[in-house]
Structure formats: C-alpha cells, structure tokens
Design a protein around this motif. Structure first.
Motif, mmCIF file in Angstrom:
data_model
loop_
_atom_site.group_PDB
_atom_site.id
_atom_site.type_symbol
_atom_site.label_atom_id
_atom_site.label_comp_id
_atom_site.label_asym_id
_atom_site.label_seq_id
_atom_site.Cartn_x
_atom_site.Cartn_y
_atom_site.Cartn_z
ATOM 1 N N ALA A 174 50.012 19.869 49.028
ATOM 2 C CA ALA A 174 49.730 19.854 47.597
ATOM 3 C C ALA A 174 48.832 21.028 47.208
ATOM 4 N N ILE A 175 47.771 21.258 47.993
ATOM 5 C CA ILE A 175 46.889 22.389 47.721
ATOM 6 C C ILE A 175 47.651 23.692 47.913
ATOM 7 N N ARG A 176 48.449 23.751 48.965
ATOM 8 C CA ARG A 176 49.207 24.967 49.272
ATOM 9 C C ARG A 176 50.162 25.324 48.131
ATOM 10 N N GLU A 177 50.910 24.337 47.601
ATOM 11 C CA GLU A 177 51.856 24.606 46.515
ATOM 12 C C GLU A 177 51.130 25.130 45.286
ATOM 13 N N ASP A 178 50.040 24.471 44.906
ATOM 14 C CA ASP A 178 49.295 24.913 43.738
ATOM 15 C C ASP A 178 48.729 26.310 43.944
ATOM 16 N N THR A 179 48.289 26.584 45.174
ATOM 17 C CA THR A 179 47.697 27.886 45.478
ATOM 18 C C THR A 179 48.723 29.005 45.377
ATOM 19 N N ILE A 180 49.934 28.771 45.883
ATOM 20 C CA ILE A 180 50.990 29.779 45.774
ATOM 21 C C ILE A 180 51.213 30.166 44.318
ATOM 22 N N LEU A 181 51.379 29.165 43.473
ATOM 23 C CA LEU A 181 51.713 29.427 42.077
ATOM 24 C C LEU A 181 50.529 30.018 41.312
ATOM 25 N N ARG A 182 49.322 29.629 41.689
ATOM 26 C CA ARG A 182 48.130 30.192 41.045
ATOM 27 C C ARG A 182 47.948 31.655 41.413
ATOM 28 N N ALA A 183 48.301 31.997 42.658
ATOM 29 C CA ALA A 183 48.118 33.375 43.116
ATOM 30 C C ALA A 183 49.174 34.319 42.556
ATOM 31 N N ALA A 184 50.367 33.800 42.303
ATOM 32 C CA ALA A 184 51.488 34.660 41.880
ATOM 33 C C ALA A 184 51.447 34.903 40.381
ATOM 34 N N ARG A 185 50.371 35.532 39.925
ATOM 35 C CA ARG A 185 50.211 35.748 38.480
ATOM 36 C C ARG A 185 51.078 36.867 37.961
ATOM 37 N N GLY A 186 51.664 37.659 38.869
ATOM 38 C CA GLY A 186 52.546 38.741 38.443
ATOM 39 C C GLY A 186 53.970 38.300 38.216
#
Length: 372
Positions: free
Chosen positions: A276-288
């Motif tokens: 759950a943390i990993r999924e949210d982190t991926i999407l939060r990091a991919a701001r481009g």
C-alpha cells in the motif's frame, strides 16, 4: 550517498559534527560507533537509528537526552536502511547459491514464513522500520535528482507477465530509452514484464545496445524460470557496465510480490514490504506523468489511484496520464470512457488523459510537461 543536512550517514559526516561538539537535533543512521567517544558531545534530541553501540554507551546517550533505536536482530534485512538497494545488493549470493540463496529471495522467504502481509508484532515492527528507512532514502534520492536535473520523473506502468522478446516488451524498452535520452528519470514498479523493459531501455547506452540486449534477454523470456531469468539480466548488466549514477532510472518493488524477481536494471531500487505504501509512493513520485501500457488488475488499480490524485490534486499538480495502445484502453479495458467524464467534473484540473499508439508522441507529451 545523497547527503541531507539533518542526517549523519557516514563517518566522514560524523567527524564534521564531532569537531563542533554537538549532534543535537540530528539523526545518526547505521554507523558503527563502538570505540568513538561521544562523552563531550551534546546529544540532546539526537536520534540514533540502527547504530552499533555497546550497552553502557547507549544508556549514557539516553540519559543525556538522545533517543536510541537499535537494529532488531531477528530479521535477515536491515531495520534501518540508510540507502536504497542496488541490483548488486539484491543479488548477493546468486553466484554461490543461485536464485534461492540470494538476498532478495532470502528476505522473501522470511516474509512468507512470518505471516506475509499479516505479520506478528515483532515482524510487523521490523518491516515498518525498514520501510521507514526506505522512505527516507528515497526522499534523499529524489531530492538529489531534482537538484542535479531539470528532467521530469516519469512513471511507466504495465503488465508484469509480458515476456521478454514480445512486441509490447520491446515497445516499453524503446519508451524507456527515449525517455532517458530526453533527460527524464524512468520510474517503475520494479517488477518483470513492462516494468523491467522500461528500466532496461533507460539502462543501456544506445539504441544499438538495446537491440543486442533484447535479443540476449529473449533467450530467458519468463520470470517463473527464476534461475535463467536472473542470470540473463546479470549478464546484460555485465556486458554494459555504467558509471552513470541514474542509469536505468528508479524502481519501487515490493516483497508482497516476491515470487516475481525484482528487475535488475534500475540504478536505485526502493524495495518495500508494504504494498500500500509502495503503490502510493510510486504515484506520488511520478509527478512528471505516467505511461500506462496494457496490463491487468494491478495496472488498472494504479490507473484509478493516479486519477484520484490528479482529481483532488492531493500531491499537487499531476502530469499527463498517457495510455499506450488505443485499442486496448478503449475496447479491451475502456478506462478512457470513465476517466474523461470524471475529469469534466474538475475543470480546474488540466487535461491529463491522452491515448496514443506512438512512443515518440508519448515522450513529447511527457518531456514538455513541467509540474508545479
């Protein structure tokens, strides 16, 4: 090492602060402090995470206002990692003991044997501490990228079961190569299939090298054949060694899917226990922005999780959501038919949904976007 002003992660950094006679307010991470005297150093509000200390030293630090959180010794993984993983870290032991004996597999077996996603209290604490360390190391790494580059961080999502050598695998690799050439940081979920292909494309030094690597990897197409699959990836890495600190980009896998070998072509690997943390982190990091290649349930989950972030702007402005393969995303899984009406209800959100069959068009959309 990605240095941050309030963290001490090397002995060289420690010496600088010891000369100042204060560590107050700092976090000291993962250092062997046995034999180093801190008696005349101010340690009030200092956090010692995973440092080696003998019992009297630890007790003295706590008595003088510090907090000491030691490594938890039962786990085969660090409970306070201060850096992200590399391919070499995850495959330690492969040469001597094969896939089953390498670090990544040992940790996965421990994860399964200790309750999987529902661990008992001691294991749960160990996993949360580990993932906290990965959070911190990832934040440092992304800050280092932002300070050194103007390129966007672009996510590439898609099917984990796509075999090496397939048309879709080649297309994802071509996309990764083009994004890297355009100065973007390629970010994936760290698994096989489309994810591996995108990191592979960003790893190899040229289009010619990519063609050769694709041919070599196609001899071990399926990740369920763990031994040859991993050996082929390591052989390609050995053939194209790179001194570039971000060669291959970034990946964020999870031991929840530890039966899938983590792909080995990302420069830095933020591997989590918590999906759950990993999924949210991926999407939060991919701001481009994010490219969605064809995939199944996991990819669809990421589509709508990304749409939620874009709709509510919970992490700030989102980049484009680009769907690669028009037919798939309109006929097979018609997500566009749901997303476009959704975003008409948020007029302040710029148009973010794009469908294309053209890798070059996708790259142009992504590299000309600059998130706030």
């Amino acid at each position: 090492m990605d240095a941050t002003p309030d963290e001490v992660e090397t002995l060289a950094e420690l010496r600088i602060w010891l000369d100042k006679r204060t560590l107050s307010g700092l976090a000291v991470q993962g250092l062997d402090l046995t034999g180093i005297s801190l008696a005349d150093v101010t340690v009030e509000d200092t956090l010692f995470l995973g440092c080696r200390l003998n019992a009297p030293e630890a007790a003295d630090l706590v008595a003088r206002g510090a907090s000491v959180v030691p490594e938890l010794a039962h786990a085969p993984y660090p409970t306070h990692p201060s850096t992200l993983y590399t391919a070499a870290d995850l495959t330690v032991g492969f040469e001597a003991s094969g896939f089953a004996g390498m670090y990544d597999s040992v940790v996965y077996r421990h994860f399964v044997e200790h309750g999987g996603p529902l661990p008992p209290i001691r294991e749960a604490l160990s996993q949360r501490l580990h993932d906290h360390g990965i959070d911190n190391a990832l934040s440092d790494a992304l800050a280092a990228w932002a300070s050194a580059s103007t390129g966007p961080v672009v996510g590439v999502m898609g099917g984990h079961a796509e075999p090496r050598g397939s048309v879709a695998y080649r297309e994802a690799a071509t996309l990764g190569r083009a994004l890297a050439d355009a100065g973007a940081l390629v970010l994936t979920g760290g698994g096989p299939g489309v994810m591996e292909a995108a990191n592979l494309g960003a790893y190899v030094p040229s289009a010619e090298a990519l063609d050769a690597a694709l041919k070599e990897l196609s001899a071990a197409p399926y990740f369920v054949d763990h031994e040859p699959y991993t050996a082929a990836a390591l052989a390609v890495r050995a053939r194209y060694p790179s001194a570039e600190p971000w060669a291959g980009g970034l990946s964020i896998p999870t031991w929840l899917y530890g039966h899938e070998p983590a792909n080995l072509f990302a420069a830095r690997i933020a591997k989590y226990f918590s999906n759950a943390i990993r999924e949210d982190t991926i999407l939060r990091a991919a701001r481009g922005g994010i490219v969605f290649a064809p995939g199944k349930a996991g990819t669809v989950q990421e589509v709508f999780q990304a749409a939620t972030k874009a709709f509510y702007r919970s992490d700030g402005a989102s980049g484009p959501m680009i769907f690669l393969d028009r037919r798939y995303w309109t006929d097979v899984l018609p997500v566009e038919a749901l997303l476009r009406p959704l975003f008409t209800q948020a007029p302040e959100v710029p148009a973010v949904v794009h469908l294309t069959d053209d890798v070059d068009e996708a790259v142009e959309l992504l590299t000309t976007h600059r998130p706030a």
